[in-house]
Design an enzyme around this catalytic site. Structure first.
Site, short mmCIF file in Angstrom:
data_model
loop_
_atom_site.label_atom_id
_atom_site.label_comp_id
_atom_site.label_asym_id
_atom_site.label_seq_id
_atom_site.Cartn_x
_atom_site.Cartn_y
_atom_site.Cartn_z
CG ASP A 278 -2.38 1.09 0.97
OD1 ASP A 278 -2.11 1.80 -0.07
OD2 ASP A 278 -3.34 0.49 1.64
C1 NOJ Z 1 -4.02 3.90 0.17
C2 NOJ Z 1 -5.17 2.92 0.07
O1 NOJ Z 1 -5.24 2.26 1.45
C3 NOJ Z 1 -5.09 2.01 -0.92
O2 NOJ Z 1 -6.37 1.29 -1.04
C4 NOJ Z 1 -5.14 2.84 -2.03
O3 NOJ Z 1 -5.22 1.89 -3.40
C5 NOJ Z 1 -3.56 3.41 -2.25
N1 NOJ Z 1 -3.47 4.40 -1.28
C6 NOJ Z 1 -3.40 4.01 -3.82
O4 NOJ Z 1 -4.17 5.21 -3.83
#
Ligand code: NOJ
Length: 745
Positions: A278
């Site tokens: 993430d």
């Molecule tokens: C953080 C989020 O937790 C995740 O779900 C997302 O896809 C990413 N950022 C990318 O934006």
């Protein structure tokens, strides 16, 4: 002779066209190996690096040098083509860039938030939604989305419940599978296919206290019985990628959890796709107190089985040295790069690096229609006293009230980076345009926005209600109140919305309350004060027309709650598939206002419930009414003695006993009465959407393999345990006809 040659060419072409999947796989593996052997360590680390660029020139330079494998958050199609051109023509090996974006519930045409989509209990509609999103996003060169989020979510305080398919593992598995199919289409190689990403691996939905990013404490058995099944289903559906989770579970951050990333995902499930972290979650392991610095974080992450790092660049900055020091093996790096290159080949990026889908697909008529159908089916009728709905010809004047009645941005919900409010059709607009020739519409917003505490507009709204035959009050949450990092400690309606509803009710006019929110809210008083309640979650671009058609009876609501609705926030986490305590509550428990003063310590009974909220939810999981009335009868089990390799064959008669055609979601729940470990009081095992004309009856049948009753047992083996079971077939998780059966070894 000529004929023969033509025949041979045709045969050869048909062979190429129909190359067997196994051959295709081998062909891709060969290409991956050939390319891998040409790569330097620096180039390999470049492929493992994903950037969210701010500066085009800087990005171009780094792509040229082979320092970037993927980008996110670039949506300008011209820029994407330019970057791709630099990657393909100017970098040493010409490896195309994988362009990604959070396309969660639509790209331009916004569908209901995933929680709303789950309320449809209709995987076909959900698949179509993801397909539409893929077609629109690929028109801008996006070939990878970070969805579906299939985190089982049992706590409405957690803002990201909006992005999930709710509290149930089975429902998350079914809907996640549908989304993956929709995003990826028939083949990843199709230029309109976008790779899906099952996230967040794993247990993120169990964040302690419903506070985002918080720690989780899920033991392996619960992980396997509850949180992992949707992810296993994602692998089975061919999901191309997985994303690690932010949370530490039992002390181990998701981005360095070798047990789930390697032992389960790769070794048990044989996943051959790609794993991304993430956003900056590698570097965040320093904050967790799990890693000393970026180098330590990169090593722990890559050694645990991560392939690509999102944004924090600890891999590219440190892993060369780690390899030199023997802390990370070349084999580990090569495996990660194999997974990345394999995906790029599967997506056909080497053959078609540039945008192919035409721009004109955005907001296509067909897409808007699909979004409207999804919104219609996502709306849940929670209450309908005295058949307030649908509005009949007797209604001549409608007062449309409330901060969500004409809030085009807010009704799109969370995770809308690309949808435009100018294209959103609000309920006010739709009621005026679609029904304005039949009814007189008076609009008084009452409150400017959902958190508005300024009550000065309420008098005007009340005045409008007085002049109308019925008042439809749109309340809920602005989109910023749910989604990532938007957790709440109080689930009541924000601002003066409750006061607005109660003031309208005091006029004596029938009040229809429509709630548009990112989660289930605690709305006991507001339900009480209203004659009818529709819960739509955030319904997206076409929410207005969908709700208008429901209000006026063109569409009969069929949505069901994908989450349990608490009466009070303190009941969270709340879910129907809980285990029983040794002291389950009795339905007749005495609640706080009934307890005598100076009551004896044990006089209220020593049972498991809240003195103030009781034990029952406001609405159970799977709940939803219809304008018609469905009657269940004649539950039949083909056999009540089964073996572990058998099938539970059950049928029920369903009658549409009301005046309207309608659709019922028939739900099958099972309880394993005694287990080697305690088991949930019931679990959803199957459901069917059944359409019936007014007066029509149908026998609905389910064939459930007994193997679907398997779980992770006392000794951590997986299987069905012989013994007694109870099943229910019914309209929600709290009602249903029941029967018992036993399973023998
Ligand atoms: C953080 C989020 O937790 C995740 O779900 C997302 O896809 C990413 N950022 C990318 O934006």
């Amino acid at each position: 002779m000529k004929k023969n040659i033509l025949y041979a060419i045709a045969l050869a072409v048909s062979f190429v066209g129909c190359s067997r999947p196994q051959d295709k796989r081998t062909e891709i593996e060969n290409k991956v190996e050939t390319l891998l052997h040409k790569m330097t360590l620096e180039e390999k680390l470049g492929q493992m690096n994903q950037l969210s660029p701010w500066n085009f020139e800087e990005l171009a330079d780094r792509v040229r040098k082979g320092e970037v494998g993927s980008i996110l958050n670039v949506v300008n199609s011209e820029e994407i083509n330019k970057i791709q051109n630099i990657a393909v023509e100017e970098s040493r090996l010409g490896i195309p860039i994988l362009v990604s974006r959070d396309v969660i519930h639509g790209y331009k045409t916004i569908f209901p938030i995933p929680l709303g989509q789950a309320a449809t209990f209709n995987p076909e509609v959900v698949e179509k939604g993801a397909r539409v999103a893929a077609v629109e996003a690929s028109a801008d060169g996006i070939r990878w989305t970070f969805a579906p989020m299939i985190d089982v979510s049992r706590d409405p305080r957690w803002g990201r419940i909006a992005e999930s398919c709710g509290e149930d593992p089975y429902l998350n598995a079914v809907m996640g599978t549908a989304m993956i199919k929709g995003f990826q289409g028939d083949s990843l190689n199709d230029p309109t296919a976008i790779a899906a990403c099952a996230k967040h691996f794993v247990a993120y939905g169990a964040s302690e206290g419903g506070k985002d990013y918080n720690s989780t404490f899920i033991p392996e058995r619960v992980l396997r019985n509850v949180y992992l099944p949707p992810f296993k289903a994602a692998v089975d559906a061919g999901c191309a990628t997985f994303m690690t989770s932010f949370n530490d579970n039992d002390g181990i951050p998701g981005t360095a959890n070798k047990f789930v990333l390697k032992d389960i995902l790769r070794d048990e499930w044989k996943f051959d796709g790609m794993v991304v972290t993430d956003w900056t979650s590698t570097a965040e392991m320093i904050n967790h107190g799990f890693c000393t610095d970026g180098k330590d974080a990169a090593e722990k992450s890559v050694n645990a089985g991560v392939d690509m790092e999102m944004v924090s660049e600890t891999f590219i900055k440190n892993l060369k040295q780690s390899v030199a020091e023997g802390k990370v093996s070349m084999e580990t790096i090569d495996n990660a790069v194999r997974n990345i290159l394999r995906l790029k080949f599967r997506l056909g990026l080497f053959e078609n690096p540039y945008i192919v889908t035409p721009q004109s697909v955005k907001y296509a008529e067909e897409h808007l229609l699909a979004a409207k159908t999804a919104a219609e089916q996502s709306v849940i009728l929670l209450k309908n006293d005295a058949q307030t709905l649908p509005l009949t010809d007797k209604v001549k004047t409608v007062a449309v009230v409330g901060p969500m009645a004409d809030a085009p941005y807010e009704q799109m919900g969370t995770w809308v980076f690309d949808g435009e409010k100018e294209h959103t059709q609000t309920p006010l607009k739709a009621i005026r345009e679609m029904y304005g020739d039949k009814v007189n519409v008076i609009f008084e917003q009452g409150l400017a926005y959902s958190r508005d505490k300024n009550t000065s507009g309420i008098a005007k709204a009340v005045n409008a209600a007085r002049r109308a035959d019925v008042v439809v009050c749109f309340v809920g949450e602005e989109s910023i109140l749910s989604g990532e990092a938007h957790s709440l400690a109080n689930l009541d309606l924000q601002g003066a919305q409750s006061q607005l509803i109660k003031s309208l009710a005091a006029t004596g006019k029938p009040v229809v309350t429509v709630v548009m929110a990112g989660r289930q809210l605690t709305i006991s008083d507001e339900v009480e004060a209203s004659d009818a309640v529709l819960y739509s979650f955030h319904p997206g671009t076409m929410g207005g027309p969908a709700i208008a058609d429901i209000l006026f009876g063109k569409v009969n609501p069929s949505g069901k709650t994908p989450v349990t609705f608490p009466r009070m926030t303190g009941q969270a986490p709340i879910y129907y598939a809980h285990n029983n305590t040794g002291r389950p509550a009795n339905p007749t428990e005495m609640l706080i206002d009934e307890i005598p003063v100076e009551a004896g310590q044990t006089s209220v009974g020593c049972r498991s419930f809240y003195l103030d909220a009781g034990n029952s939810p406001l609405f159970p999981f799977g709940y939803g009414l219809s304008y018609t009335n469905f009657e269940y009868s004649d539950l039949k089990l083909a056999s009540d003695k089964l073996t572990v390799d058998g099938e539970v064959n059950v049928s029920v008669n369903l009658k549409n006993a009301g005046k309207y055609d309608g659709t019922e979601v028939v739900q099958l729940y099972v309880q394993d009465k005694v287990g080697s470990v305690t088991r949930p009081v019931k679990e959803l095992k199957a459901f069917q959407r059944v359409e019936l004309k007014a007066g029509e009856s149908k026998t609905v049948t389910f064939s459930l393999p007994v193997s679907d009753l398997a779980f992770w047992r006392y000794d951590m083996s997986y299987g069905v345990e012989a013994g007694d079971f109870k099943l229910w077939v019914g309209t929600n998780s709290a009602e249903g006809l029941s029967a018992e059966f036993s399973v023998m070894n």
